[in-house]
Design a protein around this motif. Structure first.
Motif, PDB file in Angstrom:
ATOM      1  N   ALA A 280       0.845  -1.197   0.000  1.00 47.43           N
ATOM      2  CA  ALA A 280       0.000   0.000   0.000  1.00 47.43           C
ATOM      3  C   ALA A 280       0.878   1.243   0.000  1.00 47.43           C
ATOM      4  O   ALA A 280       1.797   1.368   0.803  1.00 47.43           O
ATOM      5  CB  ALA A 280      -0.922   0.005   1.217  1.00 47.43           C
ATOM      6  N   GLY A 281       0.577   2.164  -0.892  1.00 44.48           N
ATOM      7  CA  GLY A 281       1.353   3.388  -0.977  1.00 44.48           C
ATOM      8  C   GLY A 281       0.845   4.506  -0.092  1.00 44.48           C
ATOM      9  O   GLY A 281       1.563   5.467   0.175  1.00 44.48           O
ATOM     10  N   PHE A 282      -0.387   4.383   0.369  1.00 47.33           N
ATOM     11  CA  PHE A 282      -0.968   5.424   1.212  1.00 47.33           C
ATOM     12  C   PHE A 282      -2.042   4.806   2.099  1.00 47.33           C
ATOM     13  O   PHE A 282      -2.576   3.737   1.802  1.00 47.33           O
ATOM     14  CB  PHE A 282      -1.571   6.555   0.366  1.00 47.33           C
ATOM     15  N   ALA A 283      -2.336   5.496   3.193  1.00 47.90           N
ATOM     16  CA  ALA A 283      -3.390   5.059   4.109  1.00 47.90           C
ATOM     17  C   ALA A 283      -4.260   6.259   4.450  1.00 47.90           C
ATOM     18  O   ALA A 283      -3.781   7.391   4.555  1.00 47.90           O
ATOM     19  CB  ALA A 283      -2.788   4.468   5.381  1.00 47.90           C
ATOM     20  N   VAL A 284      -5.544   5.994   4.635  1.00 49.50           N
ATOM     21  CA  VAL A 284      -6.486   7.072   4.922  1.00 49.50           C
ATOM     22  C   VAL A 284      -7.599   6.530   5.800  1.00 49.50           C
ATOM     23  O   VAL A 284      -7.957   5.356   5.722  1.00 49.50           O
ATOM     24  CB  VAL A 284      -7.055   7.665   3.611  1.00 49.50           C
ATOM     25  N   GLY A 285      -8.130   7.390   6.663  1.00 52.18           N
ATOM     26  CA  GLY A 285      -9.236   7.008   7.523  1.00 52.18           C
ATOM     27  C   GLY A 285     -10.439   7.910   7.319  1.00 52.18           C
ATOM     28  O   GLY A 285     -10.477   8.739   6.407  1.00 52.18           O
ATOM     29  N   GLN A 286     -11.388   7.744   8.183  1.00 52.38           N
ATOM     30  CA  GLN A 286     -12.576   8.587   8.151  1.00 52.38           C
ATOM     31  C   GLN A 286     -12.204  10.010   8.568  1.00 52.38           C
ATOM     32  O   GLN A 286     -11.295  10.223   9.374  1.00 52.38           O
ATOM     33  CB  GLN A 286     -13.624   8.053   9.124  1.00 52.38           C
ATOM     34  N   ALA A 287     -12.926  10.983   8.035  1.00 56.73           N
ATOM     35  CA  ALA A 287     -12.765  12.378   8.441  1.00 56.73           C
ATOM     36  C   ALA A 287     -14.092  12.895   8.981  1.00 56.73           C
ATOM     37  O   ALA A 287     -15.162  12.449   8.564  1.00 56.73           O
ATOM     38  CB  ALA A 287     -12.315  13.231   7.263  1.00 56.73           C
TER      39      ALA A 287
ATOM     40  N   GLY B 131      -6.160  14.282   4.913  1.00 60.32           N
ATOM     41  CA  GLY B 131      -5.804  13.411   6.026  1.00 60.32           C
ATOM     42  C   GLY B 131      -4.990  12.191   5.657  1.00 60.32           C
ATOM     43  O   GLY B 131      -4.831  11.286   6.477  1.00 60.32           O
ATOM     44  N   VAL B 132      -4.450  12.150   4.459  1.00 58.08           N
ATOM     45  CA  VAL B 132      -3.754  10.950   3.983  1.00 58.08           C
ATOM     46  C   VAL B 132      -2.355  10.856   4.589  1.00 58.08           C
ATOM     47  O   VAL B 132      -1.645  11.855   4.706  1.00 58.08           O
ATOM     48  CB  VAL B 132      -3.653  10.966   2.447  1.00 58.08           C
TER      49      VAL B 132
ATOM     50  N   THR C 236      -5.984  17.085  -4.423  1.00 57.17           N
ATOM     51  CA  THR C 236      -6.757  16.163  -5.253  1.00 57.17           C
ATOM     52  C   THR C 236      -5.900  15.608  -6.379  1.00 57.17           C
ATOM     53  O   THR C 236      -5.949  14.404  -6.682  1.00 57.17           O
ATOM     54  CB  THR C 236      -7.998  16.858  -5.834  1.00 57.17           C
ATOM     55  N   GLY C 237      -5.124  16.483  -7.015  1.00 56.09           N
ATOM     56  CA  GLY C 237      -4.241  16.017  -8.081  1.00 56.09           C
ATOM     57  C   GLY C 237      -3.266  14.965  -7.587  1.00 56.09           C
ATOM     58  O   GLY C 237      -3.036  13.941  -8.248  1.00 56.09           O
ATOM     59  N   LEU C 238      -2.692  15.187  -6.409  1.00 54.20           N
ATOM     60  CA  LEU C 238      -1.789  14.196  -5.826  1.00 54.20           C
ATOM     61  C   LEU C 238      -2.529  12.907  -5.506  1.00 54.20           C
ATOM     62  O   LEU C 238      -2.033  11.805  -5.783  1.00 54.20           O
ATOM     63  CB  LEU C 238      -1.148  14.767  -4.562  1.00 54.20           C
ATOM     64  N   LEU C 239      -3.703  13.017  -4.909  1.00 50.75           N
ATOM     65  CA  LEU C 239      -4.474  11.839  -4.518  1.00 50.75           C
ATOM     66  C   LEU C 239      -4.769  10.947  -5.714  1.00 50.75           C
ATOM     67  O   LEU C 239      -4.594   9.722  -5.657  1.00 50.75           O
ATOM     68  CB  LEU C 239      -5.776  12.273  -3.852  1.00 50.75           C
ATOM     69  N   MET C 240      -5.206  11.536  -6.816  1.00 47.61           N
ATOM     70  CA  MET C 240      -5.559  10.740  -7.991  1.00 47.61           C
ATOM     71  C   MET C 240      -4.312  10.184  -8.678  1.00 47.61           C
ATOM     72  O   MET C 240      -4.326   9.053  -9.179  1.00 47.61           O
ATOM     73  CB  MET C 240      -6.386  11.583  -8.959  1.00 47.61           C
TER      74      MET C 240
END
Length: 254
Positions: A114-121, A166-167, A189-193
């Protein structure tokens, strides 16, 4: 596992830094450092950091741009200062939940692909109330490209599948993605996608971010900028090109 928390801040947001600092002090994960990068005039920010005691903490590393360059450039300058394997973004006006760094770092540590992790906000309102917005994913791994597929950009409806503020990023992926994108109000957003098009991620069950709602947010300001649709098209075209390629592979640390 070491985590470096990156915060870009300008003078108008200095007043929020004590709350961000308190949210870091409350973390159950203790192997962290806070890289504060000041965008533009530094006096108000330094005063806020001294006033809350953050400036005296050895874990806090403050640097300045010297000029006002915006959030993408400022975060990328801070990224150039990092050395930790995991990088957590924390916007100056937001707060992390106490278990955020533990949950996200553990997820990346136990899921090496996994390159990134994210949770609920949760939205933090001016009243102090917290409003939850459940994610469209169950906790666990999410496939490469899944965030791109769930990104809604139809006219009259714009919705991100996870909150990009929050990533927690694996630094190797963040570098491969080129850091935060040179986009207007869409740099995260650009980074996230881009990252989703390169690598799979992981969703944790825990709530990790308190996203402050206030009148001075850039996203709430009126603007004459007319390139929003073209920006979305650019992000989607880039993601499609990356998805057609081999993707990113983690550099595992023994």
């Amino acid at each position: 596992m070491r985590v470096e928390v990156v915060t870009a801040v300008h003078a108008d947001y200095a007043r929020f830094l004590p709350a961000a600092w308190e949210s870091l002090r409350a973390q159950t994960h203790t192997a962290w450092a806070w890289l504060v990068q000041i965008d533009g005039p530094a006096s108000a920010v330094r005063t806020a950091l001294v006033g809350c005691g953050a400036a005296e903490d050895a874990r806090v590393r403050i640097a300045t741009n010297g000029t006002r360059e915006g959030p993408a450039v400022t975060r990328n300058v801070a990224l150039g200062r990092t050395t930790a394997p995991f990088i957590q973004n924390l916007d100056a006006d937001d707060e992390l939940e106490p278990g955020a760094l533990t949950a996200l770092a553990t997820a990346l540590d136990t899921h090496p692909v996994a390159g990134f992790a994210v949770g609920q906000a949760r939205d933090l309102l001016g009243s102090g109330d917290l409003v939850e917005f459940p994610l469209p994913f169950t906790p666990g791994p999410i496939a490469r490209g899944a965030l791109v597929s769930h990104w809604e950009t139809e006219p009259g409806r714009y919705l991100l599948p996870v909150h990009p503020a929050g990533v927690m990023w694996r630094r190797d992926l963040l570098l491969a993605a080129g850091g935060w994108s040179a986009l207007y109000n869409m740099e995260d957003t650009g980074l996230l996608m881009t990252a989703s098009a390169l690598a799979p991620g992981i969703v944790v069950e825990e709530v990790t971010l308190r996203y402050r709602r206030h009148r001075n947010q850039r996203s709430t300001q009126t603007t004459n900028f007319e390139g929003g649709g073209e920006q979305i098209s650019l992000v989607r075209q880039r993601a499609a090109a990356l998805l057609a390629g081999p993707g990113w592979g983690p550099q595992l640390v023994g």
